[in-house]
Design a protein around this motif. Structure first.
Motif, PDB file in Angstrom:
ATOM      1  N   ARG A 170       0.841  -1.196   0.000  1.00  0.00           N
ATOM      2  CA  ARG A 170       0.000   0.000   0.000  1.00  0.00           C
ATOM      3  C   ARG A 170       0.879   1.250   0.000  1.00  0.00           C
ATOM      4  NH1 ARG A 170      -5.419   1.101   2.025  1.00  0.00           N
ATOM      5  NH2 ARG A 170      -5.605   3.243   2.779  1.00  0.00           N
ATOM      6  N   VAL A 171       0.634   2.127  -0.969  1.00  0.00           N
ATOM      7  CA  VAL A 171       1.433   3.341  -1.130  1.00  0.00           C
ATOM      8  C   VAL A 171       0.487   4.525  -1.319  1.00  0.00           C
ATOM      9  CG1 VAL A 171       3.153   4.529  -2.536  1.00  0.00           C
ATOM     10  CG2 VAL A 171       3.345   2.073  -2.166  1.00  0.00           C
ATOM     11  N   THR A 172       0.812   5.641  -0.689  1.00  0.00           N
ATOM     12  CA  THR A 172       0.044   6.872  -0.861  1.00  0.00           C
ATOM     13  C   THR A 172       0.957   7.959  -1.410  1.00  0.00           C
ATOM     14  OG1 THR A 172      -1.461   6.339   0.961  1.00  0.00           O
ATOM     15  CG2 THR A 172      -1.346   8.641   0.273  1.00  0.00           C
ATOM     16  N   VAL A 173       0.555   8.547  -2.525  1.00  0.00           N
ATOM     17  CA  VAL A 173       1.269   9.685  -3.104  1.00  0.00           C
ATOM     18  C   VAL A 173       0.482  10.940  -2.743  1.00  0.00           C
ATOM     19  CG1 VAL A 173       2.151  10.740  -5.207  1.00  0.00           C
ATOM     20  CG2 VAL A 173       2.138   8.261  -4.973  1.00  0.00           C
ATOM     21  N   GLN A 174       1.156  11.891  -2.107  1.00  0.00           N
ATOM     22  CA  GLN A 174       0.464  13.048  -1.551  1.00  0.00           C
ATOM     23  C   GLN A 174       0.608  14.284  -2.437  1.00  0.00           C
ATOM     24  OE1 GLN A 174       2.301  13.229   2.372  1.00  0.00           O
ATOM     25  NE2 GLN A 174       0.551  12.168   3.260  1.00  0.00           N
ATOM     26  N   ASN A 175      -0.366  15.173  -2.275  1.00  0.00           N
ATOM     27  CA  ASN A 175      -0.337  16.513  -2.875  1.00  0.00           C
ATOM     28  C   ASN A 175      -0.178  16.483  -4.394  1.00  0.00           C
ATOM     29  OD1 ASN A 175      -0.733  17.860  -0.458  1.00  0.00           O
ATOM     30  ND2 ASN A 175       1.450  18.057  -0.050  1.00  0.00           N
ATOM     31  N   LYS A 205      -8.410  11.028  -2.267  1.00  0.00           N
ATOM     32  CA  LYS A 205      -8.908  11.794  -1.126  1.00  0.00           C
ATOM     33  C   LYS A 205      -8.344  13.204  -1.164  1.00  0.00           C
ATOM     34  CE  LYS A 205      -7.023   8.592   1.316  1.00  0.00           C
ATOM     35  NZ  LYS A 205      -6.468   7.760   2.400  1.00  0.00           N
ATOM     36  N   ALA A 206      -9.020  14.119  -0.501  1.00  0.00           N
ATOM     37  CA  ALA A 206      -8.503  15.476  -0.382  1.00  0.00           C
ATOM     38  C   ALA A 206      -7.170  15.444   0.352  1.00  0.00           C
ATOM     39  CB  ALA A 206      -9.499  16.362   0.362  1.00  0.00           C
ATOM     40  N   ALA A 207      -6.217  16.250  -0.094  1.00  0.00           N
ATOM     41  CA  ALA A 207      -4.874  16.237   0.475  1.00  0.00           C
ATOM     42  C   ALA A 207      -4.908  16.618   1.951  1.00  0.00           C
ATOM     43  CB  ALA A 207      -3.963  17.182  -0.297  1.00  0.00           C
ATOM     44  N   ARG A 208      -4.200  15.848   2.772  1.00  0.00           N
ATOM     45  CA  ARG A 208      -4.144  16.130   4.203  1.00  0.00           C
ATOM     46  C   ARG A 208      -3.189  17.277   4.514  1.00  0.00           C
ATOM     47  NH1 ARG A 208      -3.317  10.936   7.830  1.00  0.00           N
ATOM     48  NH2 ARG A 208      -3.753  12.547   9.378  1.00  0.00           N
ATOM     49  N   LYS A 209      -2.152  17.430   3.688  1.00  0.00           N
ATOM     50  CA  LYS A 209      -1.139  18.445   3.954  1.00  0.00           C
ATOM     51  C   LYS A 209      -1.221  19.609   2.979  1.00  0.00           C
ATOM     52  CE  LYS A 209       2.062  14.908   5.641  1.00  0.00           C
ATOM     53  NZ  LYS A 209       3.385  14.262   5.448  1.00  0.00           N
ATOM     54  N   GLY A 210      -2.203  19.585   2.086  1.00  0.00           N
ATOM     55  CA  GLY A 210      -2.291  20.623   1.073  1.00  0.00           C
ATOM     56  C   GLY A 210      -2.781  21.945   1.622  1.00  0.00           C
TER      57      GLY A 210
END
Length: 210
Positions: A170-175, A205-210
């Motif tokens: 499982r990998v998540t790419v952010q922003n 999903k909406a970015a958590r750090k954006g």
């Protein structure tokens, strides 16, 4: 409002902005998704929304899954995922589409399963340097080298880097920036790469750090 969807990775391409610059994007078939269940703190202990995606034949699902979906007169759906939302603002049975959830210019996090690489050595898996290319060595170029000290502790510590199974995790790419939203074709284009091969199921999903 729920800021998340389930989708399928189509592949990468490029689009051009007003100045003519090429933008590398990943196309995702995002939704439509059905609201299959709403989790509430009173009954479930937390707040979340369960979405369903990918209609299939009824015989592809177990009886329990079919019963879960029939509560809200929903079609058989292959993929069910939960999105944690403090204030979902939706009802069970609703349909969410990409143009009602996301807009151009927003930033999203995309979660998926990375490509499986099978059993790989330390050089490819963890970028080990390998052995010397000269000084008489002939078959140790990609060997990991010493793994631990001798008598004490006399073993390899758990979690040490080395050869083994690589990928398929499982990998998540952010922003990732949303570049294109096409409601008619359920398409979402984000700048950059997302995990997995073509056809892989991903969560947007909406970015958590954006």
């Amino acid at each position: 409002m729920v800021k998340g969807l389930i989708g399928k990775k189509i592949g990468m391409t490029q689009i051009f902005d007003e100045s003519g610059a090429a933008i590398p994007v990943t196309l995702i078939e995002a939704g439509p998704c059905y609201v299959t269940q709403v989790r509430r703190p009173v009954s479930d202990g937390y707040s979340a929304v369960q979405l369903g995606y990918g209609e299939v034949k009824p015989q592809r699902l177990a009886a329990g899954q079919l019963g879960h979906l029939k509560r809200n007169n929903l079609p058989p759906l292959r993929f069910l995922r939960e999105f944690h939302e403090k204030d979902p603002g939706v009802q069970e049975g609703e349909i969410l589409t990409v143009d009602t959830v996301f807009a151009v210019g927003e930033y999203v996090d995309v979660t998926g399963t990375s490509k499986g690489k099978g059993f790989q050595g330390g050089v490819k898996r963890y970028h080990f340097r390998g052995g010397p290319k000269s000084h008489g060595q002939s078959d140790r170029l990609r060997a990991p080298g010493a793994r631990s000290s001798g008598t004490t502790p006399g073993r390899v510590f758990k979690g040490s880097r080395g050869p083994g199974h690589m990928g398929h995790e499982r990998v998540t790419v952010q922003n990732l920036n949303v570049v294109l939203v096409d409601g008619e074709r359920n398409l979402l284009a984000v700048r950059g790469a997302v995990p997995g091969p073509k056809g892989a199921v991903v969560m947007i999903k909406a970015a958590r750090k954006g």
